[in-house]
Scaffold this motif. Structure first.
Motif, mmCIF file in Angstrom:
data_model
loop_
_atom_site.group_PDB
_atom_site.id
_atom_site.type_symbol
_atom_site.label_atom_id
_atom_site.label_comp_id
_atom_site.label_asym_id
_atom_site.label_seq_id
_atom_site.Cartn_x
_atom_site.Cartn_y
_atom_site.Cartn_z
ATOM 1 N N ASN A 79 -3.252 2.777 -7.894
ATOM 2 C CA ASN A 79 -4.194 3.123 -6.825
ATOM 3 C C ASN A 79 -5.021 1.893 -6.444
ATOM 4 O O ASN A 79 -6.124 2.011 -5.927
ATOM 5 N N GLU A 80 -4.463 0.709 -6.699
ATOM 6 C CA GLU A 80 -5.189 -0.540 -6.420
ATOM 7 C C GLU A 80 -5.637 -0.616 -4.966
ATOM 8 O O GLU A 80 -6.740 -1.069 -4.667
ATOM 9 N N TYR A 81 -4.775 -0.150 -4.059
ATOM 10 C CA TYR A 81 -5.092 -0.254 -2.637
ATOM 11 C C TYR A 81 -6.352 0.543 -2.292
ATOM 12 O O TYR A 81 -7.219 0.086 -1.559
ATOM 13 N N ILE A 82 -6.442 1.756 -2.855
ATOM 14 C CA ILE A 82 -7.599 2.611 -2.563
ATOM 15 C C ILE A 82 -8.883 1.943 -3.059
ATOM 16 O O ILE A 82 -9.895 1.898 -2.365
ATOM 17 N N THR A 83 -8.828 1.410 -4.283
ATOM 18 C CA THR A 83 -10.005 0.725 -4.832
ATOM 19 C C THR A 83 -10.404 -0.435 -3.928
ATOM 20 O O THR A 83 -11.567 -0.585 -3.550
ATOM 21 N N TRP A 84 -9.423 -1.240 -3.569
ATOM 22 C CA TRP A 84 -9.690 -2.433 -2.751
ATOM 23 C C TRP A 84 -10.213 -2.041 -1.360
ATOM 24 O O TRP A 84 -11.193 -2.603 -0.875
ATOM 25 N N SER A 85 -9.590 -1.025 -0.750
ATOM 26 C CA SER A 85 -9.951 -0.714 0.639
ATOM 27 C C SER A 85 -11.214 0.128 0.753
ATOM 28 O O SER A 85 -11.829 0.208 1.802
ATOM 29 N N GLN A 86 -11.632 0.780 -0.358
ATOM 30 C CA GLN A 86 -12.816 1.635 -0.254
ATOM 31 C C GLN A 86 -14.038 1.092 -0.999
ATOM 32 O O GLN A 86 -15.171 1.427 -0.654
ATOM 33 N N ALA A 90 0.788 -1.234 0.000
ATOM 34 C CA ALA A 90 0.000 0.000 0.000
ATOM 35 C C ALA A 90 0.821 1.285 0.000
ATOM 36 O O ALA A 90 0.276 2.370 0.106
ATOM 37 N N GLY A 91 2.149 1.206 -0.123
ATOM 38 C CA GLY A 91 2.958 2.425 -0.154
ATOM 39 C C GLY A 91 2.498 3.350 -1.279
ATOM 40 O O GLY A 91 2.003 2.878 -2.295
ATOM 41 N N SER A 92 2.680 4.687 -1.112
ATOM 42 C CA SER A 92 2.135 5.606 -2.111
ATOM 43 C C SER A 92 2.881 5.494 -3.443
ATOM 44 O O SER A 92 2.370 5.860 -4.486
ATOM 45 N N THR A 93 4.104 4.986 -3.436
ATOM 46 C CA THR A 93 4.787 4.802 -4.718
ATOM 47 C C THR A 93 4.578 3.399 -5.268
ATOM 48 O O THR A 93 5.132 3.037 -6.295
ATOM 49 N N CYS A 94 3.860 2.579 -4.519
ATOM 50 C CA CYS A 94 3.591 1.229 -5.023
ATOM 51 C C CYS A 94 2.136 1.143 -5.482
ATOM 52 O O CYS A 94 1.803 1.649 -6.527
ATOM 53 N N HIS A 95 1.241 0.566 -4.653
ATOM 54 C CA HIS A 95 -0.145 0.434 -5.103
ATOM 55 C C HIS A 95 -1.104 1.295 -4.285
ATOM 56 O O HIS A 95 -2.306 1.104 -4.318
ATOM 57 N N GLY A 96 -0.543 2.252 -3.504
ATOM 58 C CA GLY A 96 -1.390 3.041 -2.619
ATOM 59 C C GLY A 96 -1.590 4.480 -3.040
ATOM 60 O O GLY A 96 -1.973 5.328 -2.236
ATOM 61 N N ALA A 97 -1.336 4.803 -4.310
ATOM 62 C CA ALA A 97 -1.554 6.171 -4.781
ATOM 63 C C ALA A 97 -3.038 6.515 -4.676
ATOM 64 O O ALA A 97 -3.884 5.631 -4.732
ATOM 65 N N THR A 98 -3.347 7.822 -4.521
ATOM 66 C CA THR A 98 -4.753 8.192 -4.369
ATOM 67 C C THR A 98 -5.456 8.287 -5.720
ATOM 68 O O THR A 98 -6.670 8.268 -5.794
ATOM 69 N N SER A 99 -4.694 8.427 -6.792
ATOM 70 C CA SER A 99 -5.312 8.395 -8.114
ATOM 71 C C SER A 99 -4.366 7.653 -9.055
ATOM 72 O O SER A 99 -3.180 7.504 -8.756
ATOM 73 N N PRO A 100 -4.884 7.180 -10.193
ATOM 74 C CA PRO A 100 -4.037 6.398 -11.092
ATOM 75 C C PRO A 100 -2.822 7.198 -11.584
ATOM 76 O O PRO A 100 -2.938 8.400 -11.818
ATOM 77 N N TRP A 101 -1.680 6.561 -11.733
ATOM 78 C CA TRP A 101 -0.498 7.224 -12.285
ATOM 79 C C TRP A 101 -0.565 7.205 -13.792
ATOM 80 O O TRP A 101 -1.007 6.232 -14.397
ATOM 81 N N GLU A 102 -0.015 8.288 -14.395
ATOM 82 C CA GLU A 102 -0.124 8.343 -15.843
ATOM 83 C C GLU A 102 0.894 7.491 -16.575
ATOM 84 O O GLU A 102 0.594 6.849 -17.569
ATOM 85 N N ASN A 103 2.130 7.484 -16.094
ATOM 86 C CA ASN A 103 3.170 6.796 -16.857
ATOM 87 C C ASN A 103 3.534 5.436 -16.285
ATOM 88 O O ASN A 103 4.664 5.013 -16.344
ATOM 89 N N SER A 104 2.573 4.793 -15.717
ATOM 90 C CA SER A 104 2.850 3.505 -15.107
ATOM 91 C C SER A 104 2.095 2.424 -15.863
ATOM 92 O O SER A 104 1.038 2.674 -16.436
ATOM 93 N N THR A 105 2.657 1.214 -15.871
ATOM 94 C CA THR A 105 1.964 0.130 -16.562
ATOM 95 C C THR A 105 0.724 -0.301 -15.779
ATOM 96 O O THR A 105 -0.244 -0.762 -16.346
ATOM 97 N N VAL A 106 0.766 -0.166 -14.457
ATOM 98 C CA VAL A 106 -0.420 -0.505 -13.666
ATOM 99 C C VAL A 106 -0.966 0.763 -13.026
ATOM 100 O O VAL A 106 -0.307 1.801 -13.013
ATOM 101 N N LEU A 107 -2.180 0.717 -12.476
ATOM 102 C CA LEU A 107 -2.839 1.941 -12.019
ATOM 103 C C LEU A 107 -2.170 2.578 -10.812
ATOM 104 O O LEU A 107 -2.154 3.783 -10.653
#
Ligand code: HEC
Ligand code: HEC
Ligand code: HEC
Ligand code: HEC
Length: 450
Positions: free
Chosen positions: A72-79, A53-70
Motif C-alpha cells: 500500500n506504498e502508493y496510498i501512504t505516499w499519495s495521502q 500504483a496498480g492494486s496488485t503492485c504498490h497501490g493496495a488500499t491496505s497492507p497485504w498479509e503474505n507479501s514481503t512488502v506492504l
C-alpha cells in the motif's frame, strides 16, 4: 524548524521508535560506501508513479498479509507523504508565485530551478509514457528510474542485489540515502537553494537524516523478512553519516568556484542566517569557544560541525582534534580572505570523507549511546548551542539518540530524554526570537550518564 514542523515532529517522532523493529538496531550495517548516481541523473527511463500504483503492485488500499512488502506504498505516499501530497502542488501557491516573480521566472511549476527538488525532474528523454511531472517527488525520484528493474522486480525472482544492479537506488544504505535526501534538502552541485532564492522568499531549510527518515510517513516495515533481504543501519550510525555528508555538501559548496561566491560576498546561505537576520533591540551575542570569533563577525553555519565534533571525538580522538582545529580555521578564515576561506573548506572536505568511511564501517552500540549523549550535553553546557541552527541539530540529535536507545532496550534512558526533548522542541518553535534560555533549561534536565 517552524511551528508547523515542531508539531509534526512532536507527534510523529515519538511513535517512531516503537514501529521500527528492535532487531534492526542490533544488526550491523555493512556500510557500502559506494557512490551511486542519484536517481534524477541516472541513465534509466522514469516510467511514472502510475506504473507502480496498480492494486496488485504498490497501490493496495491496505497492507497485504503474505507479501514481503506492504503493497500500500502508493496510498501512504499519495495521502500522507509531503513528497506526494505537497512537493509539486506548493509550486502553484501564492508563496511560490511570489518567489518566482521576485526571481523573474515566468512561473515556478515549469521552472527547472524549482522542479529539480519539488518533482522527479528527470530529463525529458528519460520520461516514459505514463510519467507526469505533477506527481511531485514520485517513487522513482528516490528509488531510481525503473526501466530496467521494473520487469525483474515484478517477476519476484530477482534479489535486492539484482534490482540494484538494474538501477534500483540503494535507499537502505545510509550513505546513499544521505546523498539522496540531501541533494534536495540541502542541494548539490547541480541544484541548490542560494541566498538569492532565499531572499526571494524560499523558506529556510534544515535536515537531519535519522529524524527526517522517522518523520517521513513510513511506507515500509523493518521486520524479520526485511532484515533477511536488506542490511539496516541503526539510528546512531544513520545520524552520524548524515552529519558527515551534510558537512561534505556544505564545504563542497563553499570551496566551489561557481557556488561558493556571489560577487563581493561568499554565498551567504552557507552562513548562520541569524548572524545577520536578528532584531537589534535585544542584543544576543555571546562568545562561542569553538569558533574563536570576536563580536561582529559573520559565522559559518557550523551546526553539522558541532555534531561531528561530538561524534568524531568519541570515535577517534585524534580525528576529533583535527576536526576542531579545522573548524576554528574555517571560522577564522572569514577575517583573512577568499583564499584562506576556500583552503579551510577544502581541508574539511577531506576530513568529511574520512568521517563518512569511519562511520560507515563502525558498529554503534549501547556504549556509544551514553558517550554521545554525554558529548552533546557537554557542548550544551559549554554554551556552544547559542545559535538556533546548532540548538536545532542538538535537539534532533537527542531525538535520534532517544529512539536508538529505545530500540536497543535502553527504555529508561529514552524516557529520561523524551520529556526534556519535548521542551527543547518547544523552545525552537519560533525561529525569530527563539527561546535560548528555555532550550538550555530543557537540556540541563537531562542528566549525563557516568
Ligand atoms: C535544492 C532543492 C530545492 C530547490 C532548488 C527549491 N526548493 Fe523549495 N523546498 C525544498 C525543500 C527540501 C523544502 C522543504 C523545506 C523543509 O521543510 O525543511 C522546500 C520548501 C518550499 C516551499 C514551502 C513548502 C511548504 O510546504 O510550505 C515553497 C513554497 C517552495 N519550496 C518553493 C520553491 C520554489 C518556487 C522554488 C524555485 C524558485 C524552489 N522551491 C526551489 C527544496 C528546494
Ligand atoms: C522521498 C523518498 C522516497 C519516495 C518518494 C518513495 N520512497 Fe519508497 N522507500 C524510501 C526509503 C528511504 C525506504 C526505506 C529503505 C529501503 O528499504 O530501501 C523505502 C522503501 C520502499 C520499499 C521497500 C519495502 C521493503 O520491505 O523492502 C518499497 C516497496 C517502496 N519503498 C516503494 C515505494 C513506492 C511504490 C513509492 C511511490 C508510490 C515510493 N516508495 C516512494 C524512500 C522513498
Ligand atoms: C527530489 C527532491 C527530494 C528528495 C530526493 C527528498 N525530498 Fe524530502 N522533501 C522534498 C520537498 C520539496 C519537500 C517539501 C514538501 C512541501 O512541504 O511542500 C520535502 C519534505 C520532506 C519532509 C517533510 C518536512 C517538513 O517540514 O515537514 C520530510 C520528513 C522529508 N522530506 C524527508 C526526506 C527524506 C528522509 C528523504 C530521503 C530518503 C527525502 N526527503 C528525499 C524534496 C525531496
Ligand atoms: C552576511 C549576512 C547574511 C546572512 C548570513 C544571511 N543573510 Fe539573508 N539577507 C542579507 C541581506 C543583506 C539581505 C538583503 C536585505 C534587504 O533586501 O533588505 C538579505 C535578505 C534575505 C531575505 C529577504 C528578506 C526580505 O525582507 O524580503 C531572506 C528571506 C533571507 N535573507 C534569508 C536568509 C536565510 C534563510 C539565511 C541563512 C540560510 C540568510 N538569509 C543568511 C544578509 C544575510
Amino acid at each position: 524548524m517552524t511551528g508547523k514542523r515542531q508539531n509534526g515532529m512532536g507527534g510523529l517522532w515519538s511513535g517512531f521508535a516503537i514501529s521500527i523493529g528492535i532487531l534492526a538496531a542490533m544488526l550491523g550495517f555493512g556500510g557500502g560506501a559506494w557512490a551511486q548516481t542519484t536517481p534524477q541523473y541516472g541513465k534509466d527511463m522514469h516510467i511514472g508513479v502510475t506504473s507502480c500504483a496498480g492494486s496488485t503492485c504498490h497501490g493496495a488500499t491496505s497492507p497485504w498479509e503474505n507479501s514481503t512488502v506492504l503493497q500500500n506504498e502508493y496510498i501512504t505516499w499519495s495521502q500522507k507523504d509531503p513528497h506526494g501530497t505537497k512537493a509539486y502542488k506548493v509550486l502553484l501557491n501564492d508563496e511560490s508565485k511570489r518567489i518566482a516573480k521576485n526571481l523573474g521566472l515566468a512561473n515556478a511549476h515549469e521552472a527547472d530551478l524549482c522542479l529539480d527538488c519539488h518533482a522527479d525532474n528527470a530529463p525529458k528523454n528519460k520520461r516514459g509514457r505514463f510519467f507526469q511531472i505533477s506527481d511531485g517527488v514520485g517513487c522513482e525520484a528516490c528509488h531510481g528510474g525503473a526501466e530496467r528493474w521494473l520487469g525483474i522486480h515484478v517477476s519476484g525472482v530477482a534479489s535486492h542485489q539484482d534490482n540494484i544492479k538494474a538501477g534500483l537506488y540503494a535507499t537502505e544504505d545510509p550513505v546513499a540515502r544521505a546523498e539522496l535526501c540531501l541533494s534536495c534538502h540541502f542541494g548539490d552541485d547541480k541544484k541548490f537553494v542560494t541566498h538569492q532564492i532565499m531572499g526571494a522568499g524560499h523558506p529556510r531549510m534544515s535536515f537531519e537524516l535519522d529524524t527526517f527518515t522517522a518523520i517521513q510517513p513510513a511506507h515500509y516495515v523493518v521486520d524479520k523478512d526485511y532484515l533477511k533481504r536488506k542490511k539496516v543501519a541503526n539510528g546512531i550510525r544513520t545520524w552520524a553519516i548524515g552529519q558527515a555528508i551534510a558537512l561534505k555538501r556544505r564545504v563542497d559548496a563553499a570551496a566551489s568556484p561557481d557556488r561558493g561566491w556571489d560577487g563581493l560576498f561568499p554565498e551567504l546561505v552557507l552562513f548562520d542566517c541569524q548572524a545577520c537576520h536578528h532584531p537589534l533591540t535585544a542584543p544576543t551575542w555571546q562568545p562561542r569557544p569553538s569558533t574563536g570569533l570576536s563580536p561582529g563577525v559573520v559565522r559559518f553555519d557550523d551546526s553539522n560541525l558541532l555534531m561531528l565534533a561530538v561524534i568524531a571525538s568519541h570515535v577517534d580522538g585524534e580525528l576529533g582534534v583535527t576536526l576542531k582545529q579545522q573548524t576554528k580555521a574555517l571560522h577564522g578564515s572569514v577575517l583573512k580572505g577568499a583564499d584562506a576561506y576556500k583552503a579551510a573548506a577544502n581541508a574539511l572536505k577531506q576530513t568529511a570523507d574520512t568521517l563518512v568511511a569511519k562511520f560507515a564501517s563502525r558498529n554503534f552500540g549501547k556504549d556509544d549511546i551514553a558517550a554521545l549523549m554525554n558529548g552533546v550535553l557537554a557542548e550544551a553546557a559549554a554554551a556552544e548551542f547559542s545559535d538556533y541552527a546548532g540548538a536545532e541539530q542538538a535537539t534532533m540529535a537527542l531525538s535520534a539518540i532517544s529512539s536508538a536507545a529505545r530500540s536497543m532496550g535502553m527504555g529508561d534512558l529514552a524516557k529520561a530524554i523524551d520529556g526534556p526533548l519535548n521542551k527543547a522542541y518547544d523552545s525552537l518553535e519560533k525561529y525569530d526570537g527563539w527561546d535560548y534560555a528555555g532550550f538550555r533549561a530543557a537540556i540541563s534536565e537531562i542528566k549525563p550518564i557516568n
